[in-house]
Design an enzyme around this catalytic site. Structure first.
Site, PDB file in Angstrom:
ATOM      1  N   LYS A  55      30.988   8.352 -26.023  1.00  0.00           N
ATOM      2  CA  LYS A  55      31.176   7.336 -24.798  1.00  0.00           C
ATOM      3  C   LYS A  55      31.770   6.258 -24.825  1.00  0.00           C
ATOM      4  CE  LYS A  55      28.067   5.884 -21.119  1.00  0.00           C
ATOM      5  NZ  LYS A  55      26.718   5.876 -20.393  1.00  0.00           N
TER       6      LYS A  55
ATOM      7  N   SER B 243      25.437   7.931 -16.426  1.00  0.00           N
ATOM      8  CA  SER B 243      26.866   7.631 -16.457  1.00  0.00           C
ATOM      9  C   SER B 243      27.570   8.227 -17.497  1.00  0.00           C
ATOM     10  CB  SER B 243      27.167   6.127 -16.724  1.00  0.00           C
ATOM     11  OG  SER B 243      26.242   5.817 -17.780  1.00  0.00           O
TER      12      SER B 243
ATOM     13  N   SER C  51      20.969   7.714 -18.014  1.00  0.00           N
ATOM     14  CA  SER C  51      22.285   7.884 -18.172  1.00  0.00           C
ATOM     15  C   SER C  51      22.829   8.917 -19.445  1.00  0.00           C
ATOM     16  CB  SER C  51      23.099   6.410 -18.388  1.00  0.00           C
ATOM     17  OG  SER C  51      23.529   5.710 -17.463  1.00  0.00           O
TER      18      SER C  51
END
Lengths: 487, 474
Positions: free
Chosen positions: B76, B151, B175
């Site tokens: 990420k 996210s 997330s």
């Protein structure tokens, strides 16, 4: 002009002293803390607040702060939570200062000094907390930009906050001097106000004598010496008294001292101060001060000026002035203490330290720890004088300079080489005999009239003076010579 | 090599000398190319990962390879990797290159994992649909008209579409778990403080957790056991020992399984999801476990508590992005204040600005006690309540999300509506306890449904065992 006396007012001052701790590395990063490096050379990713970085606490900082707290009789906080003080400024890389808010490392305690009339004053401390310094913003003249140097960002600080217990500007200076003395004694800060490693803000207000409410407080900043702190307070008192006498109100504000004019100008009013939005720092675990850790720090504490002075007064019988002088700096005190471990003549030892050694240090710009002459050596000389082998004047003028040059030769052999030792030194013996002769003018007359048996009595006196160390043969000849020639 | 689903597939290929690491990387690079439209990757380290694969191939030949040799990892865009960009999918970090590698990532590299690229996410990890990225939304591979969740949407989709073996994500309020549920993959949020956060771009520091997306439990357990544990650069990380999670993945004996009965009774949860949970509970009962309804009256306070505290922390964490030292700076500033305002207004997205303002508000002197202080108190109560349930029971089972993956644009008009997507995930985040999201079937539209299993502090081992034994597809 209005004065405190004429208006029957008193001054109320509290100090906030920032002391940069002399640790090798920064408080939350391993970057060096050396003063005066090229701008932006001691800046790693933590100092620069790069994304993903977290503070890594330097434990030495906590230790140094605790030492200061112990020196001031503070309560040491066992569970230390760090806090963020949020505000935007270009020299504050994270956008917040990592400091302590509700759990300062030291609480309470105080600073004891003698006031301007010699009276003892105790100024209470509100707190001592640790925090990081910010960087420096440089505004080059005539340029439309600002430069930022982050070398100083993250340098450890302690902030020492006093209660508003100070009533005279001179006392403020004394308190600040005492704080500087303590931090230097502890070896936690060099106390250099010109370089900014110690900084002092003063909160100043005035009130009618007898009033128990404080007046509107003005914060003074940017004083670069202890003298300037005093000047700034004096100036501020006049300014406030003038406002009062003119019926105007005093505004709570921060004012910057101008060292050139001695006056101050307003920076900002307290009302539009930042809301710092303090909250506990989630990126740094709270620091627990264990009993063992605290004990270890206590053990590593040097004896402090106040304690030393008391000991010098009581144990060594020194005068107030001598005890003060000798306990004033850690170097001097430790030299003196080592010296008196070799000689019992405490007073003479004090005189040597305050006289010849201090002169030497001043002339050569040395600190006492740099003086090569070992206390044991100096004690040898002091003892040599006490034994009557040499006079003080000879020791100071002739032996002492040689000792400074040659460390490995004994005092006795230097004195011998210079022909100064009393027993074989005819000049010295002669002086002594002359002194004795002056003491007994009648006996001298009798001797001269032929009562030669008195020679034994004179010899006895001489031996008493030299503690029996005079060479009898030389002494007899000299005695005869002197007694004869007085005629 | 038709498909590679797990690390054991890769190991078999390598051990049977049917493929080299280089082949594996080439396989993934091709898949990434074929799936560009999903917008999962912000940057692919093609050359570099091939180069590294060749080095690891040599190490394999010499018998010196680490435990993760052959594993291809996507990260990420919130993890620092030395000499690589990190942007948190935000314009404000445009051009910024990290000078160090995150501890968690370094531990994977030390075991010869290959990092294949940076994955898209919501800007600064703020969002539940991956629509807040400055680089466009990520599409759910199961249905391209739907969001992958957020996210860590890019991480979930990268594993879902087989673009890498595992992906790293961060979970602040769901997330990892929420996108894992939307994308039919396994995602864990470990206990807070289990994995070092050094090198993880901070969003809400007292919530942020590093976690893993994978197609199965085994890979997940292996990666976590390598990443977790004490780190001198993160004082908040736990020093407690890390069990070898992947060594024993079988649960033995009866478990006490709690579920919150209000959730099954109440509205606001998609019917398919309720049924999915009920049938799982039934299955466990039949397998001999004790299934116990519990009450969690504070659950309704978890979401507001969460949003007050995370906005407070993030408003401070994001202060460093000020245009002074690095990243984006506005070109037309008149003075410092103007520079700050323009830089931050121009380069932060709307949701990020909203949370900074909310956080600044709840920390401001006049509202501090009403919001921040109170939320801290409620956090403690929620934590205590969660611990009580998890002391009396082995696990707490909950849905991961109130609905399955929603349509792109469906909720991004009303932020409050979007915040509800975190309804069931914030509880474990507020309490700091570990929770895993496992694939658990599909709804009427054939969209993935996840199941959330929550355990007590540092009980990741038990979580993995239980999940692997009862909720594993293989």
């Amino acid at each position: 002009m209005e004065s405190l006396q004429s208006m029957n007012y008193e001054l109320v001052v509290g100090l906030e002293v920032h002391a940069q701790l002399s640790t090798q590395s920064k408080i939350y990063a391993s970057d060096a803390t050396i003063f005066g490096c090229e701008p932006n050379t001691n800046i790693g990713v933590i100092t620069l607040a790069h994304p993903g970085t977290m503070p890594k606490l330097n434990k030495k900082v906590i230790e140094y702060a605790i030492k200061m707290g112990l020196a001031c009789g503070c309560e040491i906080t066992r569970y230390n939570i760090f806090c963020r003080k949020n505000y935007f400024y270009p020299d504050l890389p994270k956008g917040y200062q990592l400091t302590q808010d509700k759990t300062p490392i030291c609480m309470g305690g105080g600073i004891r000094v003698n006031g301007q009339h010699g009276e003892e004053i105790y100024v209470r401390l509100n707190r001592i907390h640790v925090e990081e310094d910010a960087g420096k913003s440089l505004h080059p003249e005539g340029k439309a930009y600002t430069q930022v140097d982050l070398n100083r960002a993250g340098v450890p600080l302690i902030e020492i906050v006093t209660e508003p217990d100070i009533r005279h500007s001179a006392d403020a200076a004394t308190v600040l001097t005492e704080v500087r003395k303590i931090v230097r004694f502890l070896g936690i800060c060099d106390g250099n106000m010109e370089e900014g490693s110690m900084r002092c803000d003063a909160n100043v207000s005035v009130r009618p004598i007898g009033s128990d409410v404080y007046g509107k407080k003005v914060e003074l900043k940017n004083m670069n010496s202890i003298k300037q702190v005093r000047q700034a307070i004096d100036h501020e008192v006049s300014r406030q008294l003038k406002l009062i006498s003119e019926g105007k109100t005093i505004v709570s504000e921060t004012r910057t001292f101008d060292p050139v004019t001695g006056a101050s100008f307003s920076m900002r009013e307290k009302e539009d101060l930042n809301d710092y939005r303090y909250f506990p720092e989630p990126d740094l675990s709270p620091v627990r001060v264990t009993e063992e850790w605290l004990e270890a720090i206590k053990k590593s504490m040097p004896e402090l000026p106040d304690t030393l002075k008391r000991r010098f007064l009581n144990e060594f019988g020194l005068s107030e002035a001598d005890a003060s002088f000798l306990s004033d700096s850690r170097d001097v005190a430790s030299y003196y203490q080592e010296l008196v471990s070799f000689t019992k003549n405490y007073k003479a030892a004090a005189n040597w330290v305050m006289g010849p050694l201090q002169t030497l240090a001043n002339e050569k710009g040395l600190s006492f720890s740099d003086i090569e002459l070992k206390p044991g050596k100096l004690a040898e000389l002091i003892n040599f004088i006490d034994e009557g082998k040499i006079t003080y004047t000879m020791a100071y003028q002739q032996v002492f300079p040689v000792m400074l040059e040659k460390q490995n030769i004994s005092v006795a052999s230097i004195a011998k080489d210079l022909n100064l030792v009393i027993e074989s030194n005819t000049d010295a013996l002669k002086t002594l005999i002359q002194q004795i002769a002056c003491k007994y003018p009648d006996k001298v007359k009798e001797y001269r009239k032929g009562k030669k048996g008195l020679l034994g009595m004179f010899m006895g006196e001489l031996m008493k003076e030299t503690k029996g160390k005079a060479d009898p043969k030389i002494a007899t000849n000299l005695l005869k010579e002197v007694l004869e020639e007085t005629s | 090599m038709e498909s590679i689903r797990s690390f054991s597939d890769i190991r078999q290929l390598i051990e049977g000398k049917n493929a080299s690491c280089e082949d594996i990387v080439l396989f993934y690079l091709k898949k990434i190319e074929e799936n560009r439209h999903l917008n999962a990757f912000l940057e692919v380290f093609s050359e570099e990962s091939l180069q590294r694969a060749r080095i690891i191939d040599q190490k394999i030949q010499q018998g010196k390879a680490g435990r993760l040799a052959g594993m291809v990892v996507g990260i990420k865009d919130v993890f620092c990797l030395k000499d690589h960009k990190i942007q948190a999918a935000s314009k404000i970090l445009e051009g910024f290159v990290s000078q160090f590698t995150a501890t968690a990532l370094q531990r994977l590299l030390d075991e010869d994992a290959i990092i294949i690229g940076r994955l898209n996410c919501d800007e600064f990890a703020m969002g539940s649909s991956n629509e807040n990225s400055a680089y466009g939304p990520v599409l759910n591979a199961a249905d391209n008209s739907r969001v992958p969740g957020g996210s860590s949407g890019g991480s979930a989709v990268a594993v879902q579409a087989g673009l890498c073996t595992v992906a790293l994500g961060s979970d602040t309020g769901g997330s990892i778990r929420q996108p894992a549920a939307f994308c039919d993959v396994v995602g864990i949020k470990p206990t807070y403080s289990r994995v070092s956060r050094y090198g993880l771009l901070a969003y809400a520091s007292s919530f942020d957790c590093v976690g893993v997306f994978s197609s199965n439990i085994e890979d997940n357990a292996l990666v976590l056991e390598i990443m977790a544990g004490a780190d001198e650069y993160d004082s908040t990380v736990s020093r407690s020992e890390v069990p070898a999670y992947s060594k024993n993945l079988l649960w033995n004996g009866p478990a006490k399984v709690a579920y919150v009965k209000e959730l099954l009774d109440g509205d606001g949860v998609q019917e398919d999801i309720k049924q999915n949970l009920s049938s799982s509970l039934q299955m466990l009962k039949e397998a001999g476990h004790e299934v116990i309804p519990v009450s969690f009256p504070l659950l309704k306070y978890a979401l507001p508590t969460y949003y007050i505290l995370i906005t407070a922390e993030s408003s401070s964490n994001l202060s460093r992005y000020d245009g002074v030292k690095y990243g984006y700076r506005t070109r037309d500033a008149k003075g410092i204040l103007d520079m700050y305002k323009k830089t931050r207004t121009q380069a932060f997205g709307e949701e990020v600005r909203r949370r900074i303002m909310l956080g600044t508000f709840v920390l401001s002197a006049s509202y501090y006690d009403a919001f921040y202080t109170k939320a801290q108190k409620v956090r403690n109560l929620i934590r205590a309540e969660a611990i009580k349930i998890l002391t009396e029971h082995d696990f707490l089972l909950m849905p991961v999300t109130p609905t399955t993956a929603f349509k792109l644009g469906e909720h991004n008009k009303n932020p409050l509506e979007m915040y509800l997507a975190d309804l069931f995930t914030v509880q474990a985040s507020v309490a700091g306890i570990p929770a895993i999201s496992v694939p658990n079937g599909y709804d009427a539209n054939n969209l993935p449904i996840g199941l959330q299993i929550i355990a007590n502090y540092f009980e990741e081992e038990q979580l993995y065992q239980f999940a692997n034994t009862y909720f594993s597809r293989s």
